[in-house]
Design a protein around this motif. Structure first.
Motif, mmCIF file in Angstrom:
data_model
loop_
_atom_site.group_PDB
_atom_site.id
_atom_site.type_symbol
_atom_site.label_atom_id
_atom_site.label_comp_id
_atom_site.label_asym_id
_atom_site.label_seq_id
_atom_site.Cartn_x
_atom_site.Cartn_y
_atom_site.Cartn_z
ATOM 1 N N HIS A 339 52.312 40.388 46.969
ATOM 2 C CA HIS A 339 52.285 41.842 47.100
ATOM 3 C C HIS A 339 51.098 42.416 46.350
ATOM 4 N N LEU A 340 49.975 41.697 46.444
ATOM 5 C CA LEU A 340 48.795 42.134 45.706
ATOM 6 C C LEU A 340 48.313 43.494 46.168
ATOM 7 N N ALA A 341 48.393 43.749 47.472
ATOM 8 C CA ALA A 341 47.861 44.998 48.019
ATOM 9 C C ALA A 341 48.718 46.185 47.588
ATOM 10 N N LEU B 158 41.015 36.592 41.788
ATOM 11 C CA LEU B 158 39.853 36.592 42.676
ATOM 12 C C LEU B 158 40.242 37.084 44.067
ATOM 13 N N ILE B 159 41.432 36.649 44.509
ATOM 14 C CA ILE B 159 41.900 37.133 45.817
ATOM 15 C C ILE B 159 42.086 38.643 45.762
ATOM 16 N N LEU B 160 42.657 39.116 44.645
ATOM 17 C CA LEU B 160 42.891 40.555 44.499
ATOM 18 C C LEU B 160 41.574 41.321 44.528
ATOM 19 N N ILE B 161 40.584 40.835 43.762
ATOM 20 C CA ILE B 161 39.327 41.591 43.660
ATOM 21 C C ILE B 161 38.470 41.421 44.913
ATOM 22 N N PHE B 162 38.218 40.153 45.283
ATOM 23 C CA PHE B 162 37.263 39.923 46.368
ATOM 24 C C PHE B 162 37.911 39.901 47.752
ATOM 25 N N GLY B 163 39.202 39.693 47.790
ATOM 26 C CA GLY B 163 39.874 39.656 49.089
ATOM 27 C C GLY B 163 40.517 40.976 49.434
ATOM 28 N N VAL B 164 41.345 41.500 48.520
ATOM 29 C CA VAL B 164 42.127 42.695 48.837
ATOM 30 C C VAL B 164 41.313 43.969 48.621
ATOM 31 N N THR B 171 41.586 36.248 52.536
ATOM 32 C CA THR B 171 42.591 35.997 51.499
ATOM 33 C C THR B 171 43.352 34.709 51.746
ATOM 34 N N SER B 172 43.334 34.215 52.980
ATOM 35 C CA SER B 172 43.993 32.925 53.215
ATOM 36 C C SER B 172 43.150 32.081 54.154
ATOM 37 N N LEU B 188 35.789 28.626 51.892
ATOM 38 C CA LEU B 188 36.093 27.734 50.769
ATOM 39 C C LEU B 188 35.436 28.195 49.474
ATOM 40 N N VAL B 189 34.688 29.311 49.541
ATOM 41 C CA VAL B 189 33.943 29.755 48.358
ATOM 42 C C VAL B 189 34.875 30.027 47.181
ATOM 43 N N LEU B 190 35.918 30.834 47.390
ATOM 44 C CA LEU B 190 36.820 31.169 46.284
ATOM 45 C C LEU B 190 37.545 29.950 45.723
ATOM 46 N N PRO B 191 38.195 29.128 46.566
ATOM 47 C CA PRO B 191 38.850 27.933 46.005
ATOM 48 C C PRO B 191 37.879 27.033 45.260
#
Lengths: 378, 325
Positions: A339-341, B158-164, B171-172, B188-191
């Motif tokens: 639920h990050l968003a 990182l997912i929160l900042i760069f993905g969301v 994000t996936s 594959l950059v983030l992982p």
């Protein structure tokens, strides 16, 4: 080493030799006190185990500010035991040897990062030991889900915001601090005891005992511990108690090796020969001469094992292999991940606490090594 | 003792180690109720059947009603002949499942290892040569950060900042993308970044501690006194004597760190490598696959240790072929 540089040196006449001539069975206050208090914890546990029904509190007391309700499980009892041991074998010796303590402190406080770490860990320690007694278990509150933290549109009633089922994130964080402390301290204490016994025995016995013990350590160190733990948790289930046992029994290899090599150096010293000549047995020499003299190494190693234990528990809880009834930091981060968003704070805030706790232990361990072990040059 | 005898002895030790580990694993499995059996019992109870009977039938098909010694012998033979059973979930031999999934793990593990070694050794060496400078403090602090930050939390942040928030990276993980394509590398950059931070930090710390020992060595001073260039000193006089120990750390610690980190990272990003397969196997109570995916890293670790011992003899001409000292 330490006495050479210390300003207030002790004259030989000042030493109270009586203190050192108590023989094999010395009943000083510390021995009596530690034995009695450890025994008391054991008896209380027996009482809880035999006479108090499960899920019923041992002690219920309405204090004015909050209601104290103690209903300890096995992990809590072990934690109590660990705290008592910590008091008698770390706090009391520090108080008794004031001169050494001040000397080490003067070296330790040159490291600013370590001082900050110590302060932060003190907060976490109070939070994790006293906090859960006051707040109890975080309760879901369906009326107030996903409230943002204060400064982000939230209220002071829930400074860190709430979870999607309404649990206060601050309360969850406090419970998580308790879990992390329990895992870190209990598992470390037991693995350190194991490591000291094995390491010292191997060094002092030599021969085939040394060979077998160290081969076993080799094997344990070869094993990628994480996968062993995953396998064991899969087979036996992931209750917190079991996890602590598994962590304690898998994490002692490196320290045992360290203790052995230190003890090997010590056993060459002439005071060991003197003790042997005076007719001291092996067990006595290990307990009375070798272990106290490698205790600096042991303490430093312990400080650096704690963060590893905490991180491993967090990872397992994050993956969902932990106890589903316990609010571990890993578990709440895992909950917040999907639920990050909508609710970024659920994963973020407990993670910050986890990160800084681990970082602080690492800083502390590093500073302790510099202060306690002058031979170590890095 | 000759070198051949030394290597032979190490090989024997690797065999013995694997034998002990497999035996212990068998012991663990035999001493506990098989998690799959309880699932079978649960399913039978839900469908109105007799759970005990279902477990018995299940155990019969698995051959678990035979004497323990016989089971043990069969287990060991199967393990050493790589006949590790079938996965219930994939309906395939576990070896096939692993063979299909390892390429995805390799896609992050191999580049991350190479980069971690290059950066880690490089910065560690530089740090040791410039002890107590600002750069050294910065590097040390960076190492502390890398060791302390929980991988899974860093990945989520990182997912929160760069993905969301920024929406720069997906994000996936998308499995339909071609394996050898730029788009695949992009996701594959983030992982890769998360895995590398953990690995770089530990490499750096070891490299710094190890090389420090040689920075003030007599031969380094001599070399400097006779005017050898700083680069040559760094590589020939400081880095060279440190390589055996660094190689040891590389293999021994690395297998643990990289594999364990990759496990969590694959689960978070949904990369269908060994970690995610193992995770799903645990969730689905797929015992043969759980066993295979947790034992493969163990076997790799044993082989890695063997390789490291042999490497040691090549890298360090001073080694004596005696036991530990």
């Amino acid at each position: 080493m330490a006495t050479d540089t210390s300003p207030d040196r002790i004259e030989i006449g000042q030493i109270d030799w009586e203190e050192y001539e108590t023989g094999r069975f010395n009943f000083d206050r510390k021995t009596v006190g530690s034995t009695l208090s450890l025994l008391a914890v054991g008896l209380l546990w027996l009482y809880d185990f035999l006479f108090v029904a499960e899920r019923h509190p041992v002690l219920e007391q309405d204090l004015i500010l909050f209601e104290l309700s103690l209903n300890p499980n096995n992990v809590d009892w072990l934690f109590g035991l660990t705290l008592v041991a910590l008091f008698w074998y770390v706090v009391v010796p520090l108080y008794q040897n004031k001169r050494m303590t001040m000397y080490y402190w003067s070296k330790f406080k040159q490291n600013t990062a370590a001082i900050w770490s110590l302060g932060f860990l003190a907060i976490i320690f109070v939070m994790g030991t006293v906090g859960p007694l006051i707040i109890g278990h975080p309760e879901p509150n369906w009326g107030n889900p996903n409230a943002p933290p204060v400064f982000f549109g939230g209220e002071w009633a829930h400074p860190f915001g709430t979870h999607r089922t309404g649990e206060d994130i601050l309360e969850v964080t406090i419970t998580g601090a308790q879990v992390s402390l329990q895992v870190g301290l209990i598992a470390t204490l037991f693995s350190i005891i194991l490591a000291s016994v094995v390491g010292a025995t191997a060094a002092f016995s030599g021969g085939w005992i040394d060979e077998v013990l160290m081969r076993f350590v080799d094997l344990l160190m070869t094993f990628p511990t994480f996968f062993l733990i995953v396998l064991l948790v899969y087979i036996y289930g992931g209750s917190l108690f079991l996890l602590i046992v598994i962590l304690a029994f898998t994490g002692w290899g490196g320290t045992a090796r360290l203790v052995r090599s230190e003890a090997l150096q010590r056993s060459e010293e002439s005071y060991i020969q003197a003790a042997e000549a005076a007719g001291a047995g092996k067990a006595y020499i290990i307990r009375r001469h070798i272990l106290p003299n490698v205790s600096n190494t042991i303490i430093t190693a312990a400080t650096l094992i704690i963060p590893v234990m905490i991180l491993t528990e967090a990872v397992l809880a994050f993956l969902g292999f932990g106890d589903p009834n316990i609010w571990s930091w890993g578990r709440i981060i895992s909950d917040g991940r999907n639920h990050l968003a909508t609710a970024w704070w659920v994963a973020t805030i407990p993670g910050i606490f986890l990160f800084f706790t681990v970082l602080s232990f690492n800083f502390l361990g590093d500073a302790l090594r510099d202060a306690l072990d002058p031979r170590h040059e890095t | 003792m000759s070198m051949a005898w030394y290597i032979g002895r190490r090989c024997l030790w690797a065999l013995l180690a694997s034998f002990i580990i497999l035996s212990v694993t068998f012991g663990f499995l035999a001493a506990s109720p098989n998690p799959t059996a309880s699932t079978v019992a649960f399913d039978a109870a839900q469908e109105g059947g007799d759970p005990e009977e279902a477990v018995e039938t299940y155990e019969q098909t698995r051959g678990e009603d035979r004497p323990l010694m016989e089971q043990y012998t069969d287990f060991m033979i199967d393990m050493y002949t790589l006949n590790w059973g079938d996965s219930f979930n994939y309906n395939a031999d576990v070896m096939t499942v692993i063979a299909d999934s390892w390429v995805y793990s390799a896609a992050i593990v191999i580049p991350s290892t190479i980069v971690a070694v290059l950066i880690g050794f490089g910065v560690g060496l530089y740090s040791a040569n410039n002890q107590y400078t600002k750069t050294d403090y910065a590097a040390t602090f960076g190492a502390f950060f890398g060791i302390s930050v929980p991988n899974f939390w860093l990945a989520i942040m990182l997912i929160l900042i760069f993905g969301v928030v920024l929406e720069w990276f997906p994000t996936s993980y998308d499995t339909t993308v071609d394996y050898w394509s730029l788009e695949h590398a992009y996701q594959l950059v983030l992982p890769f970044f998360v895995l590398t931070t953990a690995a770089v930090a530990s490499q750096m710390r070891y490299a710094r501690a190890e090389t420090l020992e040689y920075v003030n060595a007599e031969w380094t001073k001599t070399a400097r006194a006779k005017g050898v260039s700083e680069w040559r000193i760094m590589f020939r006089h400081i880095f060279r004597p440190a390589t055996p120990v660094l190689a040891t750390i590389l293999v021994a610690d690395f297998v643990g760190i990289i594999f364990a980190s990759a496990y969590v990272i694959e689960v978070i990003f949904g990369i269908p490598g060994l970690g995610l397969v193992s995770y799903n196997a645990i969730i689905n109570m797929d015992t043969p696959l759980v066993l295979a995916t947790t034992l493969v890293p163990v076997i790799i670790a044993i082989l890695g240790n063997l390789l490291q011992d042999i490497l040691y003899t090549v890298l360090d001409p001073r080694i004596t072929y005696e036991g530990r000292n």
